[in-house]
Design an enzyme around this catalytic site. Sequence first.
Site, mmCIF file in Angstrom:
data_model
loop_
_atom_site.group_PDB
_atom_site.id
_atom_site.type_symbol
_atom_site.label_atom_id
_atom_site.label_comp_id
_atom_site.label_asym_id
_atom_site.label_seq_id
_atom_site.Cartn_x
_atom_site.Cartn_y
_atom_site.Cartn_z
ATOM 1 N N TYR A 118 1.122 -1.188 -0.010
ATOM 2 C CA TYR A 118 -0.002 -0.075 -0.046
ATOM 3 C C TYR A 118 0.716 1.249 -0.029
ATOM 4 O O TYR A 118 2.051 1.362 0.720
ATOM 5 C CB TYR A 118 -1.021 0.044 1.233
ATOM 6 C CG TYR A 118 -1.578 1.129 1.440
ATOM 7 C CD1 TYR A 118 -2.934 1.589 0.827
ATOM 8 C CD2 TYR A 118 -1.058 2.392 2.144
ATOM 9 C CE1 TYR A 118 -3.770 2.807 1.142
ATOM 10 C CE2 TYR A 118 -1.762 3.569 2.260
ATOM 11 C CZ TYR A 118 -2.952 3.906 1.634
ATOM 12 O OH TYR A 118 -3.643 4.747 1.737
ATOM 13 N N GLU A 202 -3.085 7.760 -4.039
ATOM 14 C CA GLU A 202 -2.945 6.624 -3.589
ATOM 15 C C GLU A 202 -2.768 5.559 -4.482
ATOM 16 O O GLU A 202 -3.645 5.644 -5.623
ATOM 17 C CB GLU A 202 -4.238 6.812 -2.682
ATOM 18 C CG GLU A 202 -4.278 5.057 -1.975
ATOM 19 C CD GLU A 202 -5.494 4.925 -1.077
ATOM 20 O OE1 GLU A 202 -5.710 5.289 -0.002
ATOM 21 O OE2 GLU A 202 -6.511 4.357 -1.763
#
Length: 388
Positions: A118, A202
């Site tokens: 992530y 992101e």
Amino acid sequence: MKLHEYQAKKILKTFGIKVPYRRIASKMEETVYAAKKIFKKTKKYICVIKAQINAGGRGKGGGIKIANSIKDVYKKASNIIGKKLVTNQTKKKGKIVKKVIISEEVYKTSTGKKKEYYLSIFSDRNRYKNILIYSKEGGIEIESKKKSVFFKKIDPYIGIQEFQIRKIAFHLKMKDSALMNFKLFIKKFYNAYIASDAYLLEINPLLITNKNEILAIDAKGILDENAICRNIDYKSMDLDSRELEAKKAGLNFLKLDGEVACMVNGAGLAMATMDMIKLTGANPANFLDLGGQADFKRIKKGLDLILKDKKVKLILINIFGGIVRCDIVAEGILKFFSKKKFINFPIIIRLEGTNVKLAKKKLKKINCFYVSSLEEAAMKIKVLLLKH
């Protein structure tokens, strides 16, 4: 401006970050065409159909499907495009899917071990820093994996440094063989964030293959709306239709979930008015700032936007006549409501400033409740909502 996945990926690709081959589609015939292109390029009869809405949890909500043929693509895409998608990040009414991505499938079609991570970066205004968030456990429900999440502060004046990248790689337990590619990737990612005027960028998951190839499987972003002139291609398609109308008319309008609609001139007064509504125990139905020129055209557009909301039970008009004269505002309100015969909820009007006495006389011609202070307006809201 909230970006959809395909828009965020476009930014990443512009800065040299690899993303799976994909095509966007908004009609059924476009999904078929896109699937044929994917099959031809990958030489595999498999692809991913991904709903494009500004919310997470699409997979669990049925917004991400694997298809193994053209017929399968058509069948599964028809159950996504134009349908309401409800996820754990949408309200119960869900969001209408207007577009889908038809993408190559990279998990089943590639061999060897793969690792998911992530990665995101956002602007922390309180600390005057950019914050890089990363985790060795990418994929769904990243919020529940707090113990494996790390934060790295980046000084916006000097940017990300080599020693910071090495520390990130160390925390992620990355192999030495992947370090060179990862260094280049992080620099590209940071540059994409800065150049796109982003508040947030992101990637989740970030995939690293056994050949150390780095791919952004999914992405999202939030751009600074004030920089729209530099990023017009990434303008979100998820704005409420009334918000788009307001923008074109030069009004500041935001749809909320309450029952008391308010129309105000000036952002500060609008915020104070909304606070007052909350203190009465009611909830504002919108934020609507007419700006300094509260003429009839703006008043009409503002009230038209308000009347489109079926949840509204009461309208509060709160105008301070500084630059604009109160009697001019009153004439605009009078002209609008004289043409509206069927408004079955109360209207409270507060005008203060230049020519307020003249304005009050004009407003006697329509069925409204005239108040002279916010305190009086609050009391009237309480009484009227109990009756309504």
